[in-house]
Enzyme design. Structure first.
Site, PDB file in Angstrom:
ATOM      1  N   ASN A  57      11.640  -8.026  -7.996  1.00  0.00           N
ATOM      2  CA  ASN A  57      12.395  -8.914  -8.606  1.00  0.00           C
ATOM      3  C   ASN A  57      13.965  -8.830  -8.448  1.00  0.00           C
ATOM      4  OD1 ASN A  57      11.927  -6.782 -10.384  1.00  0.00           O
ATOM      5  ND2 ASN A  57      12.404  -7.665 -12.457  1.00  0.00           N
ATOM      6  N   ILE A  58      14.482  -9.898  -8.476  1.00  0.00           N
ATOM      7  CA  ILE A  58      15.935  -9.911  -8.376  1.00  0.00           C
ATOM      8  C   ILE A  58      16.524 -11.002  -9.301  1.00  0.00           C
ATOM      9  CG2 ILE A  58      18.002 -10.413  -6.804  1.00  0.00           C
ATOM     10  CD1 ILE A  58      15.728 -10.123  -4.511  1.00  0.00           C
ATOM     11  N   GLU A  59      17.387 -10.090 -10.514  1.00  0.00           N
ATOM     12  CA  GLU A  59      17.898 -10.972 -11.559  1.00  0.00           C
ATOM     13  C   GLU A  59      19.304 -11.368 -11.274  1.00  0.00           C
ATOM     14  OE1 GLU A  59      17.215  -8.241 -14.909  1.00  0.00           O
ATOM     15  OE2 GLU A  59      15.057  -8.750 -14.971  1.00  0.00           O
ATOM     16  N   CYS A  61      11.333 -13.636  -9.033  1.00  0.00           N
ATOM     17  CA  CYS A  61      10.130 -12.667  -9.450  1.00  0.00           C
ATOM     18  C   CYS A  61       9.964 -12.147  -8.096  1.00  0.00           C
ATOM     19  CB  CYS A  61       8.986 -13.261 -10.080  1.00  0.00           C
ATOM     20  SG  CYS A  61       9.385 -14.210 -11.725  1.00  0.00           S
ATOM     21  N   GLU A  94       7.000 -11.578  -6.900  1.00  0.00           N
ATOM     22  CA  GLU A  94       5.880 -11.927  -6.081  1.00  0.00           C
ATOM     23  C   GLU A  94       6.534 -13.343  -5.221  1.00  0.00           C
ATOM     24  OE1 GLU A  94       6.081 -11.602  -9.257  1.00  0.00           O
ATOM     25  OE2 GLU A  94       4.174 -11.982 -10.337  1.00  0.00           O
ATOM     26  N   CYS A 130       3.999 -14.807 -13.440  1.00  0.00           N
ATOM     27  CA  CYS A 130       4.367 -15.868 -14.367  1.00  0.00           C
ATOM     28  C   CYS A 130       3.763 -17.183 -13.794  1.00  0.00           C
ATOM     29  CB  CYS A 130       5.862 -15.847 -14.441  1.00  0.00           C
ATOM     30  SG  CYS A 130       6.676 -16.775 -12.995  1.00  0.00           S
ATOM     31  N   CYS A 138       5.275 -18.305 -10.319  1.00  0.00           N
ATOM     32  CA  CYS A 138       4.598 -17.621  -9.202  1.00  0.00           C
ATOM     33  C   CYS A 138       3.276 -18.019  -8.906  1.00  0.00           C
ATOM     34  CB  CYS A 138       4.526 -15.957  -9.654  1.00  0.00           C
ATOM     35  SG  CYS A 138       6.327 -15.214  -9.463  1.00  0.00           S
TER      36      CYS A 138
HETATM   37  N1  THU Z   1       9.113 -11.000 -13.585  1.00  0.00           N
HETATM   38  C1  THU Z   1       8.394 -10.884 -12.277  1.00  0.00           C
HETATM   39  O1  THU Z   1       9.170 -10.407 -11.245  1.00  0.00           O
HETATM   40  N2  THU Z   1       7.330 -11.354 -11.797  1.00  0.00           N
HETATM   41  C2  THU Z   1       6.753 -11.963 -12.738  1.00  0.00           C
HETATM   42  O2  THU Z   1       5.286 -12.653 -12.447  1.00  0.00           O
HETATM   43  C3  THU Z   1       7.008 -11.667 -14.359  1.00  0.00           C
HETATM   44  C4  THU Z   1       8.389 -11.550 -14.519  1.00  0.00           C
HETATM   45  C5  THU Z   1      10.374 -10.223 -13.663  1.00  0.00           C
HETATM   46  C6  THU Z   1      11.450 -11.688 -13.883  1.00  0.00           C
HETATM   47  C7  THU Z   1      12.302 -10.682 -14.370  1.00  0.00           C
HETATM   48  O3  THU Z   1      13.417 -10.069 -13.564  1.00  0.00           O
HETATM   49  C8  THU Z   1      11.848  -9.706 -15.416  1.00  0.00           C
HETATM   50  O4  THU Z   1      10.586  -9.371 -14.638  1.00  0.00           O
HETATM   51  C9  THU Z   1      11.364  -9.910 -16.874  1.00  0.00           C
HETATM   52  O5  THU Z   1      11.273 -11.135 -17.028  1.00  0.00           O
END
Ligand code: THU
Length: 136
Positions: free
Chosen positions: A43-45, A54, A56, A91, A94
């Site tokens: 994940n890259i915020e 996310c 995935e 999520c 994804c």
């Molecule tokens: N996140 C994912 O990388 N994949 C998911 O399917 C659910 C959420 C990440 C997004 C965000 O950076 C962190 O989890 C919290 O939501």
């Protein structure tokens, strides 16, 4: 070909690159292509939260942009501070991306550090909207 557990271990390794300064929730994914290639993702915020991607989708977009279209499985792991002690289901967004590229034989593997669970896209996204609806 990789076992579910091997794929989960690659996903755990991918957590290390997670950029998640806002949630501290770190996710890793390992996407297995039909030809045996594995693409990882994390994940890259972003400070503008909705720009976050996310793990995935990172893995899928890396693979598709490298010319891959056929996939066998994805392993997804994650947790607060990168501690994998619970399952981390994908999520909705994804799931929709998986639905675009994957059929019922695609396996979604979740690992909590102890046990493995496997799902199909039909399990996680029933009554989905997909390419068939647009092309019928
Ligand atoms: N996140 C994912 O990388 N994949 C998911 O399917 C659910 C959420 C990440 C997004 C965000 O950076 C962190 O989890 C919290 O939501």
């Amino acid at each position: 070909m990789k076992s579910d557990r091997e794929l989960a271990d690659i996903a755990i390794e991918a957590i290390k690159n997670s950029y998640s300064p806002y949630s501290d929730f770190k996710v890793g994914a390992a996407l297995l292509c039909r030809d045996g290639t594995v693409f990882t993702g994390c994940n890259i915020e972003n400070a503008a939260f909705s720009s976050t991607v996310c793990a995935e989708r990172t893995a899928f977009f890396k693979a598709v942009s490298d010319g891959k279209r056929e996939f066998s499985a994805i392993a997804v792991v994650g947790g607060k501070n990168g501690t994998v002690d619970g399952f981390c289901p994908p999520c909705g967004v994804c799931r929709q991306v998986m639905n675009e590229f994957c059929g019922e034989d695609f396996k979604i593997i979740l690992f909590n550090g102890k046990d493995i669970k496997g799902f199909t896209i039909g399990d996680l996204l029933p009554e989905s909207f997909g390419a068939k609806k647009l092309c019928e």
